[in-house]
Scaffold this active site. Structure first.
Site, PDB file in Angstrom:
ATOM      1  N   ARG A 155       0.865  -1.175   0.000  1.00  0.00           N
ATOM      2  CA  ARG A 155       0.000   0.000   0.000  1.00  0.00           C
ATOM      3  C   ARG A 155       0.910   1.237   0.000  1.00  0.00           C
ATOM      4  O   ARG A 155       2.071   1.166   0.397  1.00  0.00           O
ATOM      5  CB  ARG A 155      -0.894   0.022   1.236  1.00  0.00           C
ATOM      6  CG  ARG A 155      -1.783  -1.208   1.422  1.00  0.00           C
ATOM      7  CD  ARG A 155      -2.581  -1.088   2.719  1.00  0.00           C
ATOM      8  NE  ARG A 155      -3.477  -2.232   2.933  1.00  0.00           N
ATOM      9  CZ  ARG A 155      -3.193  -3.300   3.649  1.00  0.00           C
ATOM     10  NH1 ARG A 155      -1.985  -3.394   4.234  1.00  0.00           N
ATOM     11  NH2 ARG A 155      -4.053  -4.282   3.803  1.00  0.00           N
ATOM     12  N   LYS A 179      -1.821  -2.157   8.253  1.00  0.00           N
ATOM     13  CA  LYS A 179      -2.948  -1.627   9.026  1.00  0.00           C
ATOM     14  C   LYS A 179      -2.934  -2.198  10.439  1.00  0.00           C
ATOM     15  O   LYS A 179      -2.625  -3.367  10.647  1.00  0.00           O
ATOM     16  CB  LYS A 179      -4.271  -1.977   8.338  1.00  0.00           C
ATOM     17  CG  LYS A 179      -4.477  -1.261   7.004  1.00  0.00           C
ATOM     18  CD  LYS A 179      -5.828  -1.600   6.408  1.00  0.00           C
ATOM     19  CE  LYS A 179      -6.068  -0.834   5.115  1.00  0.00           C
ATOM     20  NZ  LYS A 179      -7.388  -1.170   4.510  1.00  0.00           N
ATOM     21  N   HIS A 250      -1.860   1.921  -6.228  1.00  0.00           N
ATOM     22  CA  HIS A 250      -2.592   0.712  -5.837  1.00  0.00           C
ATOM     23  C   HIS A 250      -2.737  -0.255  -7.010  1.00  0.00           C
ATOM     24  O   HIS A 250      -2.937  -1.456  -6.809  1.00  0.00           O
ATOM     25  CB  HIS A 250      -3.969   1.096  -5.285  1.00  0.00           C
ATOM     26  CG  HIS A 250      -4.373   0.282  -4.097  1.00  0.00           C
ATOM     27  ND1 HIS A 250      -3.717   0.326  -2.883  1.00  0.00           N
ATOM     28  CD2 HIS A 250      -5.373  -0.628  -3.936  1.00  0.00           C
ATOM     29  CE1 HIS A 250      -4.294  -0.511  -2.025  1.00  0.00           C
ATOM     30  NE2 HIS A 250      -5.296  -1.107  -2.643  1.00  0.00           N
ATOM     31  N   ARG A 253      -0.210  -2.820  -6.757  1.00  0.00           N
ATOM     32  CA  ARG A 253      -0.581  -3.832  -5.752  1.00  0.00           C
ATOM     33  C   ARG A 253      -1.555  -4.838  -6.357  1.00  0.00           C
ATOM     34  O   ARG A 253      -1.398  -6.051  -6.181  1.00  0.00           O
ATOM     35  CB  ARG A 253      -1.191  -3.120  -4.547  1.00  0.00           C
ATOM     36  CG  ARG A 253      -1.653  -4.027  -3.407  1.00  0.00           C
ATOM     37  CD  ARG A 253      -2.081  -3.146  -2.232  1.00  0.00           C
ATOM     38  NE  ARG A 253      -2.860  -3.830  -1.223  1.00  0.00           N
ATOM     39  CZ  ARG A 253      -2.334  -4.513  -0.198  1.00  0.00           C
ATOM     40  NH1 ARG A 253      -1.031  -4.613  -0.084  1.00  0.00           N
ATOM     41  NH2 ARG A 253      -3.121  -5.092   0.697  1.00  0.00           N
ATOM     42  N   HIS A 276      -3.810  -8.892   4.169  1.00  0.00           N
ATOM     43  CA  HIS A 276      -5.264  -8.891   4.327  1.00  0.00           C
ATOM     44  C   HIS A 276      -5.651  -9.666   5.589  1.00  0.00           C
ATOM     45  O   HIS A 276      -5.161 -10.775   5.804  1.00  0.00           O
ATOM     46  CB  HIS A 276      -5.942  -9.543   3.124  1.00  0.00           C
ATOM     47  CG  HIS A 276      -5.929  -8.709   1.885  1.00  0.00           C
ATOM     48  ND1 HIS A 276      -6.134  -9.230   0.625  1.00  0.00           N
ATOM     49  CD2 HIS A 276      -5.745  -7.375   1.708  1.00  0.00           C
ATOM     50  CE1 HIS A 276      -6.073  -8.260  -0.263  1.00  0.00           C
ATOM     51  NE2 HIS A 276      -5.835  -7.129   0.360  1.00  0.00           N
ATOM     52  N   TYR A 285      -9.060 -11.368  -6.412  1.00  0.00           N
ATOM     53  CA  TYR A 285      -8.056 -11.634  -7.441  1.00  0.00           C
ATOM     54  C   TYR A 285      -8.312 -12.951  -8.163  1.00  0.00           C
ATOM     55  O   TYR A 285      -7.830 -13.149  -9.280  1.00  0.00           O
ATOM     56  CB  TYR A 285      -6.645 -11.589  -6.832  1.00  0.00           C
ATOM     57  CG  TYR A 285      -6.361 -10.227  -6.265  1.00  0.00           C
ATOM     58  CD1 TYR A 285      -6.185  -9.135  -7.105  1.00  0.00           C
ATOM     59  CD2 TYR A 285      -6.329 -10.002  -4.893  1.00  0.00           C
ATOM     60  CE1 TYR A 285      -5.974  -7.859  -6.598  1.00  0.00           C
ATOM     61  CE2 TYR A 285      -6.111  -8.734  -4.371  1.00  0.00           C
ATOM     62  CZ  TYR A 285      -5.940  -7.672  -5.229  1.00  0.00           C
ATOM     63  OH  TYR A 285      -5.744  -6.414  -4.727  1.00  0.00           O
TER      64      TYR A 285
END
Length: 309
Positions: A155, A179, A250, A253, A276, A285
């Protein structure tokens, strides 16, 4: 067919939306249009028309109405608004004591189909990276940024916060803080490693602000790069490469993850590399890969396209 009852009811409903709910003029107009269609669907032309009583409407009737609108080409977005209209209408009827309860409370909003992300081909990624002019002072840095974005699937926030102490060139890994301050180790490909080493040679000659000394990617003043600067670099190099897609950091990514899945990587591995928390997020994906597979068949099948005579 007389519409006096409909007009009176929708007029009162419009006042409720405007005064009690505080909706805009356009929203009030759209909601009222939905309810007019609903009342006509019920066969209510006036109080004594003999149409379906509002008191007797249940979830099945509402679903039949929604289905009839869908047959006319109602979009998911318009369907969501239609359900909101029905729910607010029955709230109004309950308040006005025209109905005892609201059957619309049981309606579920449709889930919009998740848009598939823009993905670059391997050739396009290479073209963007190769478009960097290494003779310019910022060239080695910008190439290293693009290489790391694609090699590690980071990210933007993760990229700009990479520190020298997070880079393990000899071991071929970078430590990424994602995150929730969760850390993960991501493999660093050889092209990315070489680009970082080339950049570090130039970085060592720069004036560096003390408080930014441990950040990997710096601007000319020796300060940590901003998100906006990364977006600018990506857009500039995309334009230089002659690629017309809407490309952002992004996109690298998304491309990284898609290419991993296309080449047979386990979805759990991709999940870990992307950071994730849920495998459900990574599953998009699989859909990207399936769509590419479907598109390839259509494009190459002799009956996939209209035959020109």
């Amino acid at each position: 067919m007389k519409k006096s009852y409909i007009n009176n009811l929708t007029s009162d409903y419009a006042s409720y939306l405007s005064l009690e709910r505080g909706l805009s003029k356009n929203s009030v107009s759209a909601y009222c249009s939905d309810i007019e269609k609903f009342l006509l669907f019920l066969g209510i032309a006036d109080e004594n028309s003999g149409g379906t009583d509002l008191q007797r409407v249940d979830k099945t009737v509402l679903e039949d109405f929604i289905a009839s609108e869908q047959e006319r080409g109602l979009s998911v977005k318009s369907q969501a608004r239609l359900i909101s209209s029905l729910k607010s209408f029955y709230e109004f009827l309950v308040i006005e004591k025209l109905c005892e309860n609201s059957p619309a409370e049981l309606l579920e909003q449709p889930k919009p189909r998740r848009a598939l992300p823009v993905v670059l081909s391997v050739r396009e990624v290479t073209d963007i990276i190769d478009s960097v002019d290494l003779s310019q002072p910022e060239g080695p840095r910008n190439r290293a940024i693009l290489e790391v974005l694609y090699s590690c699937g980071l990210r933007v926030s993760e990229l700009i916060n990479l520190r020298l102490s997070d880079i393990f060139i000899n071991d071929g890994f970078v430590r990424v803080t994602g995150k929730g301050d969760k850390q993960r180790l991501v493999p660093l490909g050889e092209p990315a490693s070489e680009s970082i080493l080339n950049y570090l040679e130039i970085r060592s000659l720069m004036p560096i602000a003390v408080k930014h000394a441990d950040f990997l990617f710096l601007n000319r003043r020796g300060h940590k790069l901003t998100r906006e600067m990364i977006f600018h670099i990506v857009r500039k190099q995309t334009l230089s490469a002659g690629i017309e897609k809407e490309v952002s950091p992004h996109t690298f990514r998304h491309s990284f993850a898609t290419h991993m899945v296309e080449n047979g990587a386990d979805l759990r591995v991709v999940q870990e590399m992307l950071g994730h928390s849920s495998i459900l997020t990574t599953e998009i994906y699989m859909h990207v890969n399936s769509e590419k597979w479907r598109r390839s068949i259509i494009d190459h099948h002799p009956r996939g396209k209209a035959t020109i005579v």
